[in-house]
Design a protein around this motif. Structure first.
Motif, short mmCIF file in Angstrom:
data_model
loop_
_atom_site.label_atom_id
_atom_site.label_comp_id
_atom_site.label_asym_id
_atom_site.label_seq_id
_atom_site.Cartn_x
_atom_site.Cartn_y
_atom_site.Cartn_z
N THR A 22 28.64 15.22 5.74
CA THR A 22 29.62 15.00 6.75
C THR A 22 29.45 15.69 8.13
O THR A 22 30.10 15.46 8.83
CB THR A 22 30.95 15.61 6.12
N ASP A 23 28.39 16.23 8.17
CA ASP A 23 27.91 16.88 9.47
C ASP A 23 27.15 15.74 10.21
O ASP A 23 26.74 14.78 9.77
CB ASP A 23 26.70 18.08 8.89
N GLU A 24 27.25 16.03 11.46
CA GLU A 24 26.28 14.98 12.45
C GLU A 24 24.97 15.20 12.20
O GLU A 24 24.42 16.50 11.90
CB GLU A 24 27.06 15.24 13.84
N ASN A 25 24.09 14.13 12.35
CA ASN A 25 22.78 14.36 12.38
C ASN A 25 22.14 14.78 10.80
O ASN A 25 21.22 15.58 10.75
CB ASN A 25 22.13 15.35 13.50
N GLU A 58 24.60 7.65 7.41
CA GLU A 58 23.99 9.00 7.94
C GLU A 58 22.37 8.89 7.80
O GLU A 58 21.87 9.46 8.92
CB GLU A 58 24.35 10.29 7.07
N ASP A 61 19.82 6.41 10.98
CA ASP A 61 19.31 6.75 12.39
C ASP A 61 17.79 6.87 12.28
O ASP A 61 16.98 6.17 13.30
CB ASP A 61 19.86 7.99 13.05
#
Length: 84
Positions: A22-25, A58, A61
Motif C-alpha cells: 500500500t506504500d508508494e513505489n 504496484e 512501473d
C-alpha cells in the motif's frame, strides 16, 4: 521482516509485502532489495486479503507480469524487468 541473500547469483528476498504493497513505489523498493534482478518472484500468502490487481498494479512501473500460479492459501507471481 526482510531477509535477503545471494547464493551463486541466485537471490531470494523474503519481505512482508503487505507492509509495502500500500506504500508508494513498491516496485522501486523491490528493485532495490533485489539489487535490480532481471526477474522477481513474489509469493503472497492469503492473496484474497489484498484488493484484486493490487500487486500487478504496484509492480507495473518497472516489471511485467509474466505468470502467476495459485495454490490453496498463496499465490506466486513472476515479474521480469521491463526493458527500456
Amino acid at each position: 521482516m526482510q531477509i535477503a541473500y545471494n547464493l551463486r547469483l541466485k537471490r531470494m528476498v523474503i519481505l512482508n509485502v503487505g507492509a509495502i504493497a500500500t506504500d508508494e513505489n513498491m516496485a522501486g523498493k523491490i528493485q532495490k532489495l533485489t539489487n535490480s534482478a532481471d526477474t522477481v518472484l513474489i509469493v503472497v500468502n492469503r492473496d484474497y486479503l489484498f484488493p484484486k490487481g493490487l500487486i500487478e498494479k504496484e509492480m507495473s512501473d518497472l516489471y511485467n507480469l509474466d505468470s502467476e500460479v495459485s495454490f490453496a492459501y498463496f499465490k506466486i507471481y513472476r515479474f521480469p524487468k521491463k526493458r527500456t
